[in-house]
Enzyme design. Sequence first.
Site, mmCIF file in Angstrom:
data_model
loop_
_atom_site.group_PDB
_atom_site.id
_atom_site.type_symbol
_atom_site.label_atom_id
_atom_site.label_comp_id
_atom_site.label_asym_id
_atom_site.label_seq_id
_atom_site.Cartn_x
_atom_site.Cartn_y
_atom_site.Cartn_z
ATOM 1 N N SER A 168 -6.924 -3.961 2.672
ATOM 2 C CA SER A 168 -6.582 -3.401 3.978
ATOM 3 C C SER A 168 -7.825 -3.272 4.850
ATOM 4 O O SER A 168 -7.810 -2.585 5.872
ATOM 5 C CB SER A 168 -5.901 -2.028 3.821
ATOM 6 O OG SER A 168 -4.615 -2.164 3.265
ATOM 7 N N GLY A 218 -6.307 2.340 -9.705
ATOM 8 C CA GLY A 218 -7.418 2.787 -8.876
ATOM 9 C C GLY A 218 -8.073 4.060 -9.379
ATOM 10 O O GLY A 218 -7.488 4.844 -10.116
ATOM 11 N N ALA A 239 0.820 -1.220 0.000
ATOM 12 C CA ALA A 239 0.000 0.000 0.000
ATOM 13 C C ALA A 239 0.850 1.264 0.000
ATOM 14 O O ALA A 239 0.490 2.261 -0.623
ATOM 15 C CB ALA A 239 -0.930 -0.004 1.215
ATOM 16 N N TYR A 263 -2.304 -1.847 16.649
ATOM 17 C CA TYR A 263 -1.582 -0.609 16.338
ATOM 18 C C TYR A 263 -2.068 0.077 15.063
ATOM 19 O O TYR A 263 -1.597 1.156 14.731
ATOM 20 C CB TYR A 263 -0.077 -0.885 16.216
ATOM 21 C CG TYR A 263 0.301 -1.760 15.047
ATOM 22 C CD1 TYR A 263 0.536 -1.210 13.777
ATOM 23 C CD2 TYR A 263 0.428 -3.137 15.191
ATOM 24 C CE1 TYR A 263 0.867 -2.012 12.701
ATOM 25 C CE2 TYR A 263 0.768 -3.946 14.120
ATOM 26 C CZ TYR A 263 0.996 -3.372 12.882
ATOM 27 O OH TYR A 263 1.324 -4.181 11.819
ATOM 28 N N GLY A 316 -5.118 5.842 -2.336
ATOM 29 C CA GLY A 316 -6.401 6.340 -1.866
ATOM 30 C C GLY A 316 -7.549 6.442 -2.839
ATOM 31 O O GLY A 316 -8.681 6.699 -2.415
ATOM 32 N N CYS A 351 -11.241 1.630 -0.925
ATOM 33 C CA CYS A 351 -10.121 2.113 -0.118
ATOM 34 C C CYS A 351 -10.578 3.281 0.748
ATOM 35 O O CYS A 351 -11.282 4.175 0.269
ATOM 36 C CB CYS A 351 -8.977 2.562 -1.017
ATOM 37 S SG CYS A 351 -7.563 3.242 -0.125
ATOM 38 N N THR A 367 -8.177 4.913 2.855
ATOM 39 C CA THR A 367 -6.937 5.518 3.350
ATOM 40 C C THR A 367 -7.062 7.026 3.499
ATOM 41 O O THR A 367 -6.567 7.611 4.469
ATOM 42 C CB THR A 367 -5.771 5.176 2.404
ATOM 43 O OG1 THR A 367 -5.562 3.762 2.417
ATOM 44 C CG2 THR A 367 -4.488 5.875 2.831
#
Length: 311
Positions: free
Chosen positions: A215, A165, A76, A230, A126, A131, A133
């Site tokens: 993700s 994307g 990513a 995390y 992004g 997505c 992000t």
Amino acid sequence: MDTTGTFEMCKALSKHKMLTAIHKHYTVDEWKKFVKENPECLDYIAVSSGTSDNDFKKLVEIVDSCKVSTICLDIANGYSEHFADTIRRVRKQFPKITIMAGNVVTGDMTEELILAGADIIKVGIGPGSVCTTRKKAGVGYPQLSAVVECADAAHALGGKVISDGGCTNPGDMAKAFGAGADYVMAGGMFAGHSESGGQLVTINGKQFKEFYGMSSATAMKKYVGKVANYRASEGKTIRVPYRGNVEFTVLDMLGGIRSACTYVGSATLEALSSRTIFIRVPMQTNEVFSRFEINMGVSGYRTSNSKENKK
């Protein structure tokens, strides 16, 4: 993406000389079986890999046993010394193989990855349909601007770029080529088909297929057991209305791109960028009657279930 980068998708797309980046989660034995049964697909397939030692070991085994000619190093965030080191490691192991690597969105990192040994740089952070992000991390870059910048940097060094994307229709693909992209990668536009991964479900008499970002919480729970404490999930999980065979979508994509070339007088995709001028507008299409369309499936694409395709 494990819902679109499937062996089944590769078989369908290779008929049109379209390349499929196969997702990372097939086993070596599954690779061997597919290549043995479908040798005609070898020129149109890429093996995807990450940056860990285990990823490298598996990559070497697949390439050596299956004679794959294209590698996709896919993470990513391509902004790390470790990623550049991974490219150097893979290039040393495979000096003649084609290496795609990314993702990045700026010219300086495009240059860095090409100098490290990559042939083709994946551009995009992004913009993907599943997505998140830009929402979760506040990080991204307008896709068209990123392609223009990265293409200029790559071409100056003899490299190439993939616009990865952000495409929602064939017109977006044509614009990516017009901005300087040598290739266009898409995920959401291939979701929901028979050849796609994802569970097929029926809700109120209508069929849907699951589609999610790699993700997303769905993907992380599937492959590593949970979302690590995390970090946050940076992808959506959605259900796409089932669209049947991908062949009809592919023909629609290719037809749109060919038409774009005829409008601007370009005999090849390579020449398209030299014949393209971009103008900023508040609205690019007239959608006044969009909700009344018939026999058009999802997002304007015909489906194998439509009456038009059953004639």
